[in-house]
Design an enzyme around this catalytic site. Structure first.
Site, PDB file in Angstrom:
ATOM      1  N   ASP A 101     -36.866   1.639  12.736  1.00 17.58           N
ATOM      2  CA  ASP A 101     -37.152   0.220  12.504  1.00 17.58           C
ATOM      3  C   ASP A 101     -35.842  -0.579  12.348  1.00 17.58           C
ATOM      4  O   ASP A 101     -34.753  -0.004  12.333  1.00 17.58           O
ATOM      5  CB  ASP A 101     -38.051   0.128  11.256  1.00 17.58           C
ATOM      6  CG  ASP A 101     -38.994  -1.059  11.288  1.00 17.58           C
ATOM      7  OD1 ASP A 101     -39.027  -1.773  12.303  1.00 17.58           O
ATOM      8  OD2 ASP A 101     -39.707  -1.278  10.282  1.00 17.58           O
ATOM      9  N   HIS A 102     -36.009  -1.892  12.192  1.00 23.12           N
ATOM     10  CA  HIS A 102     -34.897  -2.854  12.049  1.00 23.12           C
ATOM     11  C   HIS A 102     -33.494  -2.266  11.824  1.00 23.12           C
ATOM     12  O   HIS A 102     -33.209  -1.728  10.756  1.00 23.12           O
ATOM     13  CB  HIS A 102     -35.170  -3.789  10.873  1.00 23.12           C
ATOM     14  CG  HIS A 102     -36.402  -4.605  11.042  1.00 23.12           C
ATOM     15  ND1 HIS A 102     -36.399  -5.837  11.646  1.00 23.12           N
ATOM     16  CD2 HIS A 102     -37.691  -4.366  10.714  1.00 23.12           C
ATOM     17  CE1 HIS A 102     -37.623  -6.314  11.663  1.00 23.12           C
ATOM     18  NE2 HIS A 102     -38.438  -5.439  11.107  1.00 23.12           N
ATOM     19  N   GLU A 174     -38.319  -6.977   3.335  1.00 25.87           N
ATOM     20  CA  GLU A 174     -38.605  -5.565   3.587  1.00 25.87           C
ATOM     21  C   GLU A 174     -37.304  -4.807   3.630  1.00 25.87           C
ATOM     22  O   GLU A 174     -36.322  -5.293   4.192  1.00 25.87           O
ATOM     23  CB  GLU A 174     -39.342  -5.400   4.933  1.00 25.87           C
ATOM     24  CG  GLU A 174     -39.727  -3.948   5.215  1.00 25.87           C
ATOM     25  CD  GLU A 174     -40.464  -3.781   6.537  1.00 25.87           C
ATOM     26  OE1 GLU A 174     -41.658  -3.498   6.496  1.00 25.87           O
ATOM     27  OE2 GLU A 174     -39.833  -3.934   7.589  1.00 25.87           O
ATOM     28  N   HIS A 218     -43.014  -9.984   6.634  1.00 30.97           N
ATOM     29  CA  HIS A 218     -43.105  -8.656   6.011  1.00 30.97           C
ATOM     30  C   HIS A 218     -43.688  -8.815   4.609  1.00 30.97           C
ATOM     31  O   HIS A 218     -43.337  -9.746   3.892  1.00 30.97           O
ATOM     32  CB  HIS A 218     -41.719  -8.016   5.870  1.00 30.97           C
ATOM     33  CG  HIS A 218     -41.121  -7.577   7.177  1.00 30.97           C
ATOM     34  ND1 HIS A 218     -39.822  -7.853   7.518  1.00 30.97           N
ATOM     35  CD2 HIS A 218     -41.636  -6.876   8.200  1.00 30.97           C
ATOM     36  CE1 HIS A 218     -39.558  -7.324   8.706  1.00 30.97           C
ATOM     37  NE2 HIS A 218     -40.642  -6.727   9.147  1.00 30.97           N
ATOM     38  N   HIS A 256     -44.720  -7.495  14.166  1.00 32.05           N
ATOM     39  CA  HIS A 256     -44.172  -7.060  12.873  1.00 32.05           C
ATOM     40  C   HIS A 256     -44.974  -7.676  11.741  1.00 32.05           C
ATOM     41  O   HIS A 256     -45.570  -8.730  11.897  1.00 32.05           O
ATOM     42  CB  HIS A 256     -42.694  -7.457  12.746  1.00 32.05           C
ATOM     43  CG  HIS A 256     -41.791  -6.496  13.426  1.00 32.05           C
ATOM     44  ND1 HIS A 256     -40.889  -5.710  12.751  1.00 32.05           N
ATOM     45  CD2 HIS A 256     -41.682  -6.166  14.731  1.00 32.05           C
ATOM     46  CE1 HIS A 256     -40.260  -4.949  13.619  1.00 32.05           C
ATOM     47  NE2 HIS A 256     -40.709  -5.201  14.829  1.00 32.05           N
ATOM     48  N   GLY A 258     -47.696  -6.559  10.070  1.00 31.44           N
ATOM     49  CA  GLY A 258     -49.151  -6.534  10.277  1.00 31.44           C
ATOM     50  C   GLY A 258     -49.962  -6.533   8.988  1.00 31.44           C
ATOM     51  O   GLY A 258     -51.102  -6.993   8.971  1.00 31.44           O
ATOM     52  N   SER A 259     -49.351  -6.037   7.899  1.00 33.44           N
ATOM     53  CA  SER A 259     -50.087  -5.950   6.628  1.00 33.44           C
ATOM     54  C   SER A 259     -50.573  -7.319   6.199  1.00 33.44           C
ATOM     55  O   SER A 259     -49.827  -8.302   6.256  1.00 33.44           O
ATOM     56  CB  SER A 259     -49.189  -5.382   5.521  1.00 33.44           C
ATOM     57  OG  SER A 259     -48.829  -4.058   5.829  1.00 33.44           O
ATOM     58  N   ASN A 278     -46.782  -3.144  13.444  1.00 29.75           N
ATOM     59  CA  ASN A 278     -46.181  -2.446  12.313  1.00 29.75           C
ATOM     60  C   ASN A 278     -46.997  -2.664  11.050  1.00 29.75           C
ATOM     61  O   ASN A 278     -47.384  -3.793  10.746  1.00 29.75           O
ATOM     62  CB  ASN A 278     -44.761  -2.955  12.076  1.00 29.75           C
ATOM     63  CG  ASN A 278     -43.830  -2.607  13.222  1.00 29.75           C
ATOM     64  OD1 ASN A 278     -44.222  -1.963  14.194  1.00 29.75           O
ATOM     65  ND2 ASN A 278     -42.590  -3.026  13.112  1.00 29.75           N
TER      66      ASN A 278
END
Ligand SMILES: [Zn+2]
Length: 355
Positions: A101-102, A174, A218, A256, A258-259, A278
């Site tokens: 990731d990132h 995040e 995020h 990105h 998604g939560s 994600n």
């Protein structure tokens, strides 16, 4: 046999996903428990899974006590996690994509270290160690972002991998990166920016996916905090189709943050070429929630090694054994991920794929 996918197989999967309007969940993992629970969810639902390691998640995987000044524990954590997946994926029988990731410019030593391991692995096995790496140069100018991304795209293409880039900024916080105060225009990528990245990256290879910002954040915040605009993805696809005379949905997009996203926005984004979403924060919560519920249910058996409602000398070993309570966290992750597959229209997709 490892079921970790290389780019040609991932490409086939992404094309199938775009044609059928679904995306796969990409889970940020921190322990083998989270990996196993994710593989279990993929097996239960009958679909591939994307497992990803963030920079600090990788360091945690190797162990918090290790020195990470030169990125060495983030490198070894991600590499050992990937090798674990190569070993275990066949036992679960599910295709796995491994991403990292990132990685901002200052984290390039991490990426360089993983590529070095990846080259050795490719030489020995003929398959990539990771399926993809993500670069996040959203702090840089667009030109700088794409120029450096092209150099990495060249390296990854040689290893049958793909590259994920970021355009615009994902809001929220995040992995120690705090974008909560970023100006809101940066949270929405312009079609011209996507077209520029598409045209330039294609000069190197087609092995790339794009995380374009359409209001993504995020973390999970109170409702109304996030204003997702999936039309940005639609407009970008249409702009590129017109400019370069391509087929529909030429770009494979990554969602990105998604939560906590609304179902209707997720469903809409699936129409516009999103192939990967994600999901990190909701999985963190699911992990904790499973353990929390277990504790509440068995509280009287978890106060000491001996002594519970059955008797003052009665042993509690079978309650505090980590295999019992960690398992509750795993089951909770599995259930949350099965939900995610449904939300992403990607349950039971293995049968339509021959990977
Ligand atoms: Zn992200």
């Amino acid at each position: 046999m490892s079921l970790v996918l290389n780019y040609p197989k991932a490409k086939k999967l992404f094309q199938h996903a775009k044609a059928n309007h679904y995306a796969l969940p990409a889970v940020n993992v921190t322990t083998s428990n989270v990996i196993n629970a994710s593989l279990e969810a993929a097996k239960t639902t009958g679909s591939p899974i994307i497992i990803q390691f963030s920079n600090s998640g990788s360091a945690f995987f190797a162990g918090k006590s290790l020195d990470n000044k030169q990125q060495q524990s983030s490198i070894i954590g991600a590499v050992s996690g990937a090798k674990y997946l190569h070993e275990v994926s066949d036992a679960y029988g599910v295709p796995v994509l491994i991403n990292t990731d990132h990685a901002a410019m200052k984290l390039l030593p991490w990426v360089d270290g993983m590529i070095k391991h990846g080259e050795a692995f490719y030489k020995a096995h003929g398959v990539p160690l990771f399926t993809s790496h993500m670069l996040d140069f959203s702090e840089e100018t667009l030109h700088e972002n794409i120029e450096v991304s092209k150099r990495y795209l060249e390296k990854l293409t040689k290893l049958d991998m793909f590259l994920e880039i970021e355009l615009g900024v994902t809001g929220g916080e995040e992995d120690g990166v705090d974008n909560t105060d970023v100006e809101s225009s940066k949270l929405y990528t312009q079609p011209e920016e996507v077209a520029y990245a598409y045209e330039e990256l294609l000069k190197v290879s087609e092995n790339f996916v794009i995380a374009a910002s359409f209001g993504n954040v995020h973390g999970v915040y109170k409702p109304g905090n996030v204003k997702l605009e999936p039309a940005i993805l639609k407009n970008s696809q249409e702009y590129i189709v017109k400019k370069f005379k391509t087929d529909s949905n030429p770009v494979s997009f990554v969602f990105h943050g998604g939560s906590g996203s609304e179902q209707e926005k997720i469903t809409e984004s699936l129409q516009y070429g999103v192939v990967k979403m994600n999901i990190d924060t909701d999985i963190q919560w699911a992990y904790w929630e499973g353990i929390h519920k277990y504790y509440n249910k068995n509280e009287a058996y978890l106060q000491g090694q001996l002594g519970n409602p059955d008797g003052s000398d009665s042993p509690n070993k079978k309650y505090y054994d980590p295999r019992v309570w960690l398992r509750e966290g795993e089951v909770s992750i599995r259930e949350r991920l099965i939900e995610a597959y449904k939300a992403l229209n990607s349950a039971d997709r293995n049968k339509g794929l021959s990977l």
